[in-house]
Design an enzyme around this catalytic site. Structure first.
Site, PDB file in Angstrom:
ATOM      1  N   SER A  57       0.802  -1.232   0.000  1.00 28.58           N
ATOM      2  CA  SER A  57       0.000   0.000   0.000  1.00 28.58           C
ATOM      3  C   SER A  57       0.830   1.274   0.000  1.00 28.58           C
ATOM      4  CB  SER A  57      -0.945   0.011   1.206  1.00 28.58           C
ATOM      5  OG  SER A  57      -0.209   0.113   2.408  1.00 28.58           O
ATOM      6  N   HIS A  96       1.267   4.251   6.759  1.00 33.60           N
ATOM      7  CA  HIS A  96       0.642   5.131   5.763  1.00 33.60           C
ATOM      8  C   HIS A  96       1.068   6.575   5.976  1.00 33.60           C
ATOM      9  CE1 HIS A  96      -2.873   2.300   4.454  1.00 33.60           C
ATOM     10  NE2 HIS A  96      -1.700   1.924   3.983  1.00 33.60           N
ATOM     11  N   ASP A 124      -7.911   6.195   4.707  1.00 31.58           N
ATOM     12  CA  ASP A 124      -7.975   5.014   5.580  1.00 31.58           C
ATOM     13  C   ASP A 124      -9.211   4.942   6.466  1.00 31.58           C
ATOM     14  OD1 ASP A 124      -5.574   4.255   4.541  1.00 31.58           O
ATOM     15  OD2 ASP A 124      -4.389   4.826   6.292  1.00 31.58           O
TER      16      ASP A 124
END
Length: 184
Positions: A57, A96, A124
């Site tokens: 990701s 992230h 998210d």
């Protein structure tokens, strides 16, 4: 296989004192590893100073198997920082980028944070617990300060194949217990 059987046979023929010495050596190795881990926690102010990227990701910034080094200093986060956070009741940390920040009060440390993976299409919020729209500082494990590319791939293999973990621990213990003393 013959090599392993050779180690097992050698272990069976060891004297009691040598076995105790080898067990103490193994305990020192394990204790040293734990001491290094605790020292990293103290220096980085992070509960988990080292994490492995488990998904794609964050590509192309970080790839699966990269080892990331974290810090958790008493500074506000900024948009663009790459952080590691943990969702309540989930074991796997998520790596992230900070997408948006809202200040909760005049205190610069009192922030609400929205994150997104660089390789993801949406933010998210779907990953956060039900009815939670933002991350709080208590959800965050740390900010990325360094990377060691692909070295953590062994961790991914050990997670994907749990029996491999026990085989590796057993083999390492056997090698340490049967190691020859260089002074004898």
């Amino acid at each position: 296989m013959d090599v392993i059987l050779g180690y097992v046979d050698e272990f069976r023929h060891m004297k009691f004192r040598k076995i105790i010495l080898q067990i103490v050596s193994l305990a020192i190795v394990v204790g040293s590893a734990l001491s290094i881990w605790k020292s990293l926690q103290v220096v980085s102010f992070s509960e988990s100073p080292v994490v492995v990227v488990l998904s794609g990701s964050m590509e192309p910034a970080y790839y699966r198997g990269d080892i990331l080094f974290l810090t958790y200093f008493n500074k506000p986060f900024e948009v663009g920082d790459v952080i590691v956070y943990k969702i309540k009741d989930q074991d796997i940390p998520i790596v992230h980028r900070v997408l948006q920040i809202q200040q909760k009060s005049d205190d610069p440390m009192d922030q609400l944070i929205l994150t997104k993976g660089d390789n993801n299409q949406v933010d998210d919020r779907a990953l956060y617990p039900r009815k939670q729209m933002w991350l709080e500082r208590s959800d965050i494990m740390g900010k990325i300060e360094g990377v060691l590319p692909y070295v953590g791939y062994i961790t991914i293999l050990l997670n994907d194949y749990p029996s491999l973990k026990f085989v590796m621990i057993g083999l390492m213990s056997l090698f340490v217990l049967t190691a020859k003393d260089p002074q004898s």
